[in-house]
Design an enzyme around this catalytic site. Structure first.
Site, PDB file in Angstrom:
ATOM      1  N   HIS A   1      25.234  28.487  18.032  1.00 22.87           N
ATOM      2  CA  HIS A   1      25.730  29.224  18.309  1.00 22.87           C
ATOM      3  C   HIS A   1      26.241  30.468  18.243  1.00 22.87           C
ATOM      4  CE1 HIS A   1      30.190  31.199  18.214  1.00 22.87           C
ATOM      5  NE2 HIS A   1      30.456  29.975  19.513  1.00 22.87           N
TER       6      HIS A   1
ATOM      7  N   GLU B   1      27.841  31.166  27.604  1.00 22.66           N
ATOM      8  CA  GLU B   1      29.095  31.912  26.536  1.00 22.66           C
ATOM      9  C   GLU B   1      28.489  33.226  26.759  1.00 22.66           C
ATOM     10  OE1 GLU B   1      31.705  29.752  24.003  1.00 22.66           O
ATOM     11  OE2 GLU B   1      29.760  29.840  22.726  1.00 22.66           O
TER      12      GLU B   1
ATOM     13  N   SER C   1      36.893  34.282  25.863  1.00 23.38           N
ATOM     14  CA  SER C   1      38.336  34.017  26.292  1.00 23.38           C
ATOM     15  C   SER C   1      38.699  33.236  27.362  1.00 23.38           C
ATOM     16  CB  SER C   1      37.859  35.369  26.429  1.00 23.38           C
ATOM     17  OG  SER C   1      37.763  36.683  25.870  1.00 23.38           O
TER      18      SER C   1
ATOM     19  N   GLY D   1      37.873  29.378  21.954  1.00 23.72           N
ATOM     20  CA  GLY D   1      37.846  29.259  20.690  1.00 23.72           C
ATOM     21  C   GLY D   1      39.082  29.737  20.600  1.00 23.72           C
TER      22      GLY D   1
HETATM   23  C1  PEP Z   1      33.306  30.269  21.313  1.00 27.89           C
HETATM   24  O1  PEP Z   1      33.634  31.416  19.763  1.00 27.89           O
HETATM   25  O2  PEP Z   1      32.487  30.426  21.847  1.00 27.89           O
HETATM   26  C2  PEP Z   1      34.429  31.383  22.456  1.00 27.89           C
HETATM   27  C3  PEP Z   1      34.344  30.723  23.853  1.00 27.89           C
HETATM   28  O3  PEP Z   1      35.668  32.260  21.800  1.00 27.89           O
HETATM   29  P1  PEP Z   1      36.950  32.769  22.075  1.00 27.89           P
HETATM   30  O4  PEP Z   1      37.429  31.637  23.818  1.00 27.89           O
HETATM   31  O5  PEP Z   1      37.673  32.658  21.041  1.00 27.89           O
HETATM   32  O6  PEP Z   1      36.491  33.742  23.003  1.00 27.89           O
END
Ligand code: PEP
Length: 235
Positions: free
Chosen positions: A90, A158, A195, A216
């Site tokens: 991550h 991501e 997000s 997340g």
């Molecule tokens: C993450 O931390 O992998 C993530 C996708 O967080 P968020 O959905 O809050 O952007």
């Protein structure tokens, strides 16, 4: 046959009371939901495997099998606690814990040896065009997946600038990056993360090449997760 859209919930270092998920899940079956609580809550959450067919994931693993590694948790310990999946690489761990790509490669191999599916995270830090993103992702994957059986891993694309920022990548960007990465690598299962929430999930679940989401912030709200799953007709 319909593809399956996987919802992977990363609670990060937050506690979501098991009772809240229990209330949201009720007695229904969720065989496309993976919950990734902190290490301490893994065993407690593992009861959802039996009651709701939910799968369980961890957020990190040691690259070592055992020994003098204070504070680390091995893949076999995760397996015993009920983990089916484990998030690795991550961006928060790469940035804050200085995890290297070669270390992540060892973690991936350790997970596969213990029959846990690694969810390998990758993504560019700066918001630029698709060509830049693809080049970045392919170069990270090349190192993280060295000598790894690609049929045994899931990749999570991501874009770092989209994580926790409320700025989701465009449908065009996600589609182009994931399609090209699949074509070049032969990896067949790729999630999108960044997000993902109740205001954008329909656009993202509609993209053919996206096989699921790594979530997340929204995963801390069990009702929202359940609503999104129920309204997504790809199960
Ligand atoms: C993450 O931390 O992998 C993530 C996708 O967080 P968020 O959905 O809050 O952007």
């Amino acid at each position: 046959m319909k593809r399956k859209f996987l919802f992977v919930c990363n609670f990060k270092m937050n506690t979501v009371k098991k009772a809240e998920y229990k209330k949201a899940l009720q007695k229904d079956v969720y065989n496309n939901l993976v919950l990734c609580p902190n290490f301490c809550d893994l065993k407690e959450y593992s009861s959802f495997k039996k009651s709701n067919s939910v799968m369980l994931g961890a957020q990190n693993v040691s690259e070592y099998a055992n020994g003098a590694h204070t504070g680390e948790v091995s893949a076999s310990m995760l397996k015993n606690a009920g983990a089916d999946f484990c998030i690795v690489g991550h961006s928060e761990r790469k940035q804050n814990n200085y995890e290297t790509l070669s270390q992540i490669n060892l973690k991936i191999k350790m997970l596969i040896d213990n029959n846990i599916t690694p969810i390998v995270c990758t993504g560019e830090s700066v918001a630029r065009d698709e060509e830049y993103a693809v080049r970045f992702v392919l170069s990270e994957l090349n190192e993280m997946l060295k000598d790894v059986d690609l049929n045994k891993v899931i990749v999570a694309y991501e874009p770092i600038w989209a994580i926790g920022s409320g700025k989701v990548a465009s449908v065009k960007h996600i589609k182009s990056v994931i399609t090209t990465v699949k074509q070049y690598t032969g990896i067949s299962f790729v999630l999108y993360g960044g997000s993902f929430n109740q205001s954008n999930y329909q656009d993202i679940t509609d993209i053919d090449c996206v096989d699921g989401a790594l979530i997340g912030g929204a995963s801390l709200k069990p009702d929202v997760i359940v609503q999104m799953i129920q309204k997504t007709d790809i199960k």
